[in-house]
Scaffold this active site. Structure first.
Site, PDB file in Angstrom:
ATOM      1  N   LYS A  16       0.844  -1.116  -0.097  1.00  0.00           N
ATOM      2  CA  LYS A  16       0.042   0.069  -0.010  1.00  0.00           C
ATOM      3  C   LYS A  16       0.728   1.310   0.001  1.00  0.00           C
ATOM      4  O   LYS A  16       0.454   2.263  -0.295  1.00  0.00           O
ATOM      5  CB  LYS A  16      -0.838   0.122   1.130  1.00  0.00           C
ATOM      6  CG  LYS A  16      -2.146  -1.055   1.043  1.00  0.00           C
ATOM      7  CD  LYS A  16      -2.720  -0.811  -0.213  1.00  0.00           C
ATOM      8  CE  LYS A  16      -4.102  -1.932  -0.331  1.00  0.00           C
ATOM      9  NZ  LYS A  16      -4.988  -1.228  -1.515  1.00  0.00           N
TER      10      LYS A  16
HETATM   11  N1  PMP Z   1      -3.400  -7.945   1.588  1.00  0.00           N
HETATM   12  C1  PMP Z   1      -3.672  -7.014   2.555  1.00  0.00           C
HETATM   13  C2  PMP Z   1      -3.038  -7.392   3.717  1.00  0.00           C
HETATM   14  C3  PMP Z   1      -3.964  -5.762   2.265  1.00  0.00           C
HETATM   15  O1  PMP Z   1      -4.148  -4.617   3.141  1.00  0.00           O
HETATM   16  C4  PMP Z   1      -4.552  -5.400   0.928  1.00  0.00           C
HETATM   17  C5  PMP Z   1      -5.087  -3.934   0.502  1.00  0.00           C
HETATM   18  N2  PMP Z   1      -6.426  -3.965   1.265  1.00  0.00           N
HETATM   19  C6  PMP Z   1      -4.373  -6.448   0.138  1.00  0.00           C
HETATM   20  C7  PMP Z   1      -3.778  -7.648   0.182  1.00  0.00           C
HETATM   21  C8  PMP Z   1      -5.058  -6.238  -1.382  1.00  0.00           C
HETATM   22  O2  PMP Z   1      -4.394  -5.059  -2.207  1.00  0.00           O
HETATM   23  P1  PMP Z   1      -5.647  -4.496  -3.321  1.00  0.00           P
HETATM   24  O3  PMP Z   1      -6.183  -3.342  -2.521  1.00  0.00           O
HETATM   25  O4  PMP Z   1      -4.517  -3.650  -4.336  1.00  0.00           O
HETATM   26  O5  PMP Z   1      -6.170  -5.622  -3.672  1.00  0.00           O
END
Ligand code: PMP
Length: 318
Positions: free
Chosen positions: A43
């Protein structure tokens, strides 16, 4: 151009082969180590991209305030960027979020506002509160579930990095979807440069997204413990048309795979990495891939010590 800083260390993460977990499979499985970003998660990339984009559009000006409606990794990434660039960050979180998460954001200098637990659409729902604060005070709403800067940054950075690092030898890319930004952006890039590549959704059992990929309709709604991925609705930042396949993974398999990543590969990752790797191992057993499987490890283990790495808590996982 901004001054050199820790923000220059976002992205450019290494690939590590899963030598033990993937031994003897038809194709190698290699992991993209997003947990090694400075804020400990994938992120950081979207936090920086969202701020860069807002600055370029003039909607975030020096000393300005951002407001964000999550407690998780995006909050930490934004707090890091806010600290370095001199912005204020207000995070709105529901009561149910752990004290650990509130504390981490405060430690980074963010202001934390806690709202009562309320259903979507309710005036007290944390996302409604964040939007209202943005309107009342003229604060910039980061809006990761809608902001096109989210998938775009993966299309421009994460995807091309993977292509370079594998020399184009890549049969499948596997990741979970929270906002869907990672899969959408990486998937769009990879399918453009190699139309035969498989783009595989790793979905928790209880999320409705895998059904949409496999049967064209949302699957049944259920509860699950793995954090950050899966959804009962399709986020605006997820383009389902880039997905070619989906694998459903139970909480137990996700957490056991996470433990194996830590203990057998030395990769200090969280639960959603376990989900993604469990799906990647299944994908590597298929007979139809023309190259290695690349799997994305989204975040680091430190936010899960009281849960996934706590044997007492693990005993309650079905
Ligand atoms: N794993 C974790 C621990 C996350 O915090 C996130 C983001 N919400 C993701 C995976 C998935 O990423 P994305 O938002 O790009 O789909």
């Amino acid at each position: 151009m901004s001054e050199p800083s820790v923000l220059d260390l976002i992205g450019g993460t290494p690939l590590v082969p899963l030598g033990r977990l993937a031994r003897g499979l038809r194709v190698p499985v290699v992991a993209k180590c997003e947990h090694l970003n400075p804020g400990g998660s994938v992120k950081d990339r979207i936090a920086l991209a969202i701020v860069d984009d807002a600055e370029a559009r003039g909607v975030l000006t020096p000393g300005g305030t951002m407001v964000e409606a999550t407690a998780g990794n995006t909050g930490v990434g934004l707090a890091l960027v806010a600290a370095v660039r001199g912005y204020k960050l207000v995070c709105v979180l529901p009561e149910k979020m752990s004290e650990e998460k509130r504390q981490a954001l405060r430690s980074l200098g963010a202001e934390v506002r806690v709202t009562p637990n309320a259903p979507p659409g309710h005036p007290d729902h944390f996302q409604t509160v964040a939007r209202r604060l943005s309107e009342e005070h003229g604060w910039f709403l980061t809006d990761q579930f809608r902001n096109p800067a989210n998938p775009l940054c993966h299309e421009r950075t994460t995807g091309p990095e993977l292509w370079r690092q594998t020399g184009g030898a890549l049969g499948a890319f596997v990741a979970g979807a929270g906002t869907g930004g990672t899969l959408t952006g990486v998937g769009r890039f990879l399918r453009r440069v190699k139309p035969t590549v498989k783009i595989v959704l790793a979905d928790p059992e209880g999320s409705r997204l895998a059904g949409l990929v496999r049967e064209g309709v949302l699957g049944p709604d259920g509860r699950y413990l793995v954090e950050g991925i899966g959804s009962s609705v399709v986020p605006e930042t997820l383009d389902v048309s880039v997905l070619t396949d989906a694998e459903t993974v139970s909480d137990r398999e996700s957490f056991e795979t996470c433990h194996r990543l830590v203990r057998e590969e030395g990769l200090l990752v969280g639960g959603s990495a376990g989900t993604a790797v469990a799906a990647a191992l299944r994908t590597a057993r298929r007979g139809d891939l023309d190259g290695p499987v690349v799997v994305l490890l989204p975040d680091a283990w430190d936010r899960y010590q009281s849960r996934i790495f706590n044997p007492q808590w693990m005993r309650e996982v079905p």
